[in-house]
Design an enzyme around this catalytic site. Structure first.
Site, PDB file in Angstrom:
ATOM      1  N   HIS A  75      -5.759  -5.477  -0.322  1.00  0.00           N
ATOM      2  CA  HIS A  75      -6.383  -5.159   0.950  1.00  0.00           C
ATOM      3  C   HIS A  75      -7.481  -6.124   1.370  1.00  0.00           C
ATOM      4  CE1 HIS A  75      -4.314  -1.379   0.060  1.00  0.00           C
ATOM      5  NE2 HIS A  75      -4.414  -1.092   1.345  1.00  0.00           N
TER       6      HIS A  75
ATOM      7  N   GLU B 268      -2.667  -2.561  -7.378  1.00  0.00           N
ATOM      8  CA  GLU B 268      -3.803  -2.780  -6.472  1.00  0.00           C
ATOM      9  C   GLU B 268      -4.191  -1.430  -5.896  1.00  0.00           C
ATOM     10  OE1 GLU B 268      -4.005  -2.618  -2.841  1.00  0.00           O
ATOM     11  OE2 GLU B 268      -2.054  -1.628  -2.778  1.00  0.00           O
TER      12      GLU B 268
ATOM     13  N   SER C  99       0.841  -1.195   0.000  1.00  0.00           N
ATOM     14  CA  SER C  99       0.000   0.000   0.000  1.00  0.00           C
ATOM     15  C   SER C  99       0.879   1.250   0.000  1.00  0.00           C
ATOM     16  CB  SER C  99      -0.968  -0.037   1.185  1.00  0.00           C
ATOM     17  OG  SER C  99      -1.995   0.908   1.035  1.00  0.00           O
TER      18      SER C  99
END
Length: 297
Positions: free
Chosen positions: A271, A201, A109
């Site tokens: 996630h 992502e 992330s």
């Protein structure tokens, strides 16, 4: 690419904040897990610090990361939590010690900013689950992390429900969070995306933001020059009162369907409950056939 050595029992793993604040009590499951793997956790000075939403000031977070990079006893650095903040302090770091004494830097992330910096220096890193909330991830997620750290990269095979694009390609794996990647484009020297396998992502973005970011990758000819594309979780996407009209995968497909490369959707990385480890900078073999996806090192 420089690949750090695999960890062995009694090796020390530092846990630090590069972004949002984390209290030590949030690390209980991760600390127990490291100990069960016979690794020695080391709590960084930023754990427990709080400066607004960050785990300490930019200077404090940078100092903690620098200390762990410089400390020869530390064999891996595990970023405690994402959110936002890594890019704010990354320019304060001297990464040169890693060229002589490489060590695994782990996270995903917001940590994408760190991964891209390392890949630009020619150092592999681990895109993987962070300590916070690891107890709520799948057993395979945890297995992929220990395997990637202590024995060999974790191969991924799955069937994609979304219509993936068939093909076969090999190349270095690069990427991570789309929003973070987009935010650093043009702001610092980045590794080349040419002939790479790009992984993306994201979480909690508006669909029109996804469209804008993918369009930017296309207009900068990043998509034109990659050899393959892997799309992981696009979780908790948002829409306006008047719908955008496409979901995240459909948006990406709109801009990539004419590329003559393999494109794999629904990769169990991101996630969601499944967040398998990826060794960024390593060479992977991507094969997509009849929505059967294989990612092997």
């Amino acid at each position: 690419m420089i690949e750090p050595n695999f960890l062995k029992p009694q090796d020390k793993v530092a846990i630090i904040c590069t972004a949002r604040a984390v209290d030590k009590k949030e690390l209980k499951s991760a600390l127990n897990m490291l100990k069960s793997w016979q690794l020695e956790p080391v709590i960084g000075k930023t754990i427990g610090l709080k400066y607004h939403q960050f785990g300490g000031t930019d200077h404090e977070r940078a100092a903690d990361l620098q200390h762990q990079i410089n400390n020869p006893e530390i064999k891996a650095i595990w970023c405690a939590k994402g959110g936002y903040g890594t890019a704010r302090m990354i320019d304060q770091i001297d990464f040169s010690p890693l060229l002589k004494n490489p060590k695994w830097i782990i996270g995903y992330s917001d940590v994408t900013a760190l991964h891209l910096k390392l890949q630009g220096l020619g150092i592999c890193s681990l895109h993987a689950q962070m300590p916070v909330d690891i107890q709520n991830k799948s057993e395979t997620t945890r297995e992929s992390l220990i395997q990637s750290l202590m024995s060999k990269p974790f191969n991924i095979e799955y069937i994609s429900p979304f219509n993936s694009q068939a093909g076969h390609a090999s190349g270095q794996l690069i990427g991570g969070n789309l929003s973070v990647l987009y935010s650093v484009l043009g702001s610092e020297p980045l590794p080349s995306f040419r002939d790479k396998i790009l992984f993306l992502e994201d979480l909690d973005e508006y669909l029109y933001h996804i469209d804008r970011m993918i369009l930017s990758l296309k207009r900068q000819e990043i998509l034109k020059h990659i050899k393959g594309l892997i799309v992981g979780g696009m979780n908790a996407m948002n829409d306006n009162t008047i719908p955008f009209g496409q979901n995240a995968y459909e948006i990406i497909n709109h801009y990539t369907k004419n590329l003559n490369i393999p494109i794999a959707y629904d990769c169990p990385v991101g996630h969601g409950c499944e967040n398998y480890a990826l060794t960024l900078g390593a060479t992977v073999d991507l094969k997509v056939e009849n929505n059967q996806v294989s990612i092997k090192y």
